[in-house]
Design an enzyme around this catalytic site. Structure first.
Site, mmCIF file in Angstrom:
data_model
loop_
_atom_site.group_PDB
_atom_site.id
_atom_site.type_symbol
_atom_site.label_atom_id
_atom_site.label_comp_id
_atom_site.label_asym_id
_atom_site.label_seq_id
_atom_site.Cartn_x
_atom_site.Cartn_y
_atom_site.Cartn_z
ATOM 1 N N SER A 196 0.755 -1.287 -0.276
ATOM 2 C CA SER A 196 0.232 -0.024 -0.202
ATOM 3 C C SER A 196 1.092 1.542 0.343
ATOM 4 C CB SER A 196 -0.691 -0.036 1.365
ATOM 5 O OG SER A 196 -1.264 1.505 1.950
ATOM 6 N N TYR A 209 -2.161 -1.140 10.123
ATOM 7 C CA TYR A 209 -2.384 -1.244 9.096
ATOM 8 C C TYR A 209 -1.007 -1.097 7.605
ATOM 9 C CZ TYR A 209 -3.918 -1.130 3.854
ATOM 10 O OH TYR A 209 -4.187 -1.420 2.391
#
Length: 306
Positions: A196, A209
């Site tokens: 990401s 995350y």
């Protein structure tokens, strides 16, 4: 190359944001044959894209996160290009939608759906191991499954942290470990992992995350080198500014300072891109068109972090 095709090439090279609608029908048809327009400008506008690109005929691909969002779009793209797919998800209702769409497209005969919890070693061994056996081997693995949660780091419970790390990072490891023997057997296996933009750029309130995605990025580098001499390629994609179920509601906690969140709007396009945009890049990387790409990550964020 015809004059029209040559003109298209010059325009495309000089203007990376050229609008497909500016080209005449003659130019569209001609440039499709030389494989430029479809790949450089809005491929979803080109009717020849799906007809000509069958890069996965005879290939077996396992996709996690297949019941929604980007994973679901990857399944559709691989099936459209002729591949046989095992789609894995923990949510059965999502997999039912994936199958329904495959039936509507007339490609359901090449789709197997598998319910599994990728954070569970036993589930991965039994269900994903069984899916690979049913496929008769494996040519490519796409680890698209993941969860996004937000919290103030000082208020983050260990269970919260472990859930995110367990699904995103440990799940990627467990599925890859299970798939590696079959991938190595082909002599040219491919692993596409999902990192990401949060792995490289600060995203506040997403410590778990971001840590999981940074770990996936490092994990990808490690296996790319470890198995390179056995023909394996491993690459990560780093999506950002993508409209999908996971990003629609990250669940920001109360008291968020909006000034810290930063720039989330892409520089190109007309807003957030759809999951199909990422699926197209994944298909390229997992196919022979990505044969010289390994041990790196490809950012797909519309220039958000420029």
């Amino acid at each position: 190359m015809s004059r029209a095709a040559g003109r298209a090439c010059r325009v495309l090279r000089s203007s990376p944001i050229a609008d497909y609608r500016f080209f005449s029908e003659e130019m569209r048809d001609t440039t499709c044959h030389i494989g430029l327009l479809c790949q450089w400008v809005a491929p979803h506008h080109c009717k020849r894209m799906g007809e000509n690109m069958k890069r996965f005929e005879g290939r077996r691909v396992l996709v996690t996160g297949a019941g929604s969002g980007i994973g679901q779009a990857v399944v559709a793209r691989i099936l459209d290009e002729g591949g046989t797919v095992a789609g894995v998800d923990v949510v059965e209702t999502g997999l039912a939608v994936t199958r329904e769409r495959a039936e509507q497209a007339g490609v359901a005969d090449r789709l197997r759906t598998v319910t599994a919890d990728i954070s569970s070693e036993d589930s991965v061994r039994e269900n994903i191991g069984g899916a690979i056996a049913d496929l008769g081997g494996l040519d490519a693995l796409v680890n698209a499954a993941g969860i996004l949660r937000a919290s103030h780091t000082h208020e983050t419970e260990l269970d919260f942290w472990n859930k995110v790390i367990g699904t995103n990072l440990t799940g990627t490891f467990l599925v890859t470990r299970q798939a590696l023997p079959a991938l190595l057997e082909t002599g040219k296996g491919v692993v596409v992992n999902f990192s990401s933009t949060s792995a490289q750029f600060a995203h506040p309130y997403m410590a778990a995350y971001a840590a999981s995605k940074g770990g996936i990025q490092s994990f990808t580098h490690a296996i790319a080198l470890e198995y390179a001499k056995q023909g394996l390629r491993a690459v990560a994609v780093a999506p950002g500014s993508i409209a999908s179920g996971m990003t629609s509601n990250p669940g920001f906690p109360e008291g968020v300072d909006a000034s810290l969140i930063g720039k989330l709007y892409p520089w190109i396009g007309e807003g957030f891109a759809g999951p199909e945009t990422v699926a197209g890049v994944v298909a390229m990387l997992a196919s022979d068109d990505g044969a010289f790409v390994t041990g790196t990550e490809i950012r797909i964020d519309g220039g958000t972090h420029m």
